[in-house]
Design an enzyme around this catalytic site. Sequence first.
Site, mmCIF file in Angstrom:
data_model
loop_
_atom_site.group_PDB
_atom_site.id
_atom_site.type_symbol
_atom_site.label_atom_id
_atom_site.label_comp_id
_atom_site.label_asym_id
_atom_site.label_seq_id
_atom_site.Cartn_x
_atom_site.Cartn_y
_atom_site.Cartn_z
ATOM 1 N N ASP A 174 -6.772 0.816 0.764
ATOM 2 C CA ASP A 174 -6.532 1.020 2.449
ATOM 3 C C ASP A 174 -8.224 0.559 3.376
ATOM 4 O O ASP A 174 -8.761 0.424 2.170
ATOM 5 C CB ASP A 174 -6.006 2.933 3.362
ATOM 6 N N LYS A 221 0.620 -1.451 -0.124
ATOM 7 C CA LYS A 221 -0.177 0.232 -0.140
ATOM 8 C C LYS A 221 1.185 1.580 -0.151
ATOM 9 O O LYS A 221 0.373 2.073 -1.166
ATOM 10 C CB LYS A 221 -0.842 0.016 1.549
#
Length: 215
Positions: free
Chosen positions: A138, A120
Amino acid sequence: MNPAKRLEIFRRFKEANPHPTTELEYSTPFELLIAVLLSAQATDVGVNKSTRRLYPVANTPQQILDLGLDELKTYISTIGLYNTKAKNVMATCQILVDQYGGEVPHSREALEALPGVGRKTANVVLNTAFGEPTMAVDTHIFRVANRTKIAPGKNVDEVEQKLLKFVPREYLHDAHHWLILHGRYTCVARKPKCWNCIINDLCEYKPKTPAPAGA
């Protein structure tokens, strides 16, 4: 959800916010990398408070190394998991100095090899600092993708791959910013603000939240 709906969803997001970006404050790829590393399980607001104090003093890998671990901790001690994050920041800075001349590498493999940097974080840096059409999934994006049915998936990897496949190409670069902001401020976790949503009529979430009295 059909392609026409997705196209209209992202057309509206762009119309409402033509130039979205992260809410983390940064001025260089390195500042962004460190801010994203610090933001795990923390708020952007909290990270910004710390980096506003840290970056005027040290905002390059060598400057942070010169600062030292204990001094670094004094700047980020209000952020969750700051002890572990401080160690990761120091180790990351050492690698950047030793292997990359103090610069942030542009490749996913190199980024993900840095301590404390996962997929991420790498996606955020590649997208926001280097302009690549990546999708940093997320909790907000995972929720919005599943709730709206834009790209439902059982885990973040599945959602990431579906978004990369389904988001219209011309909107892909900015898509993760729009989805994060939508999840942060409108399609919130407990009670989505459906009555104040620009994609209400396109979203496939059935139990839409009615407007509260007086709204």
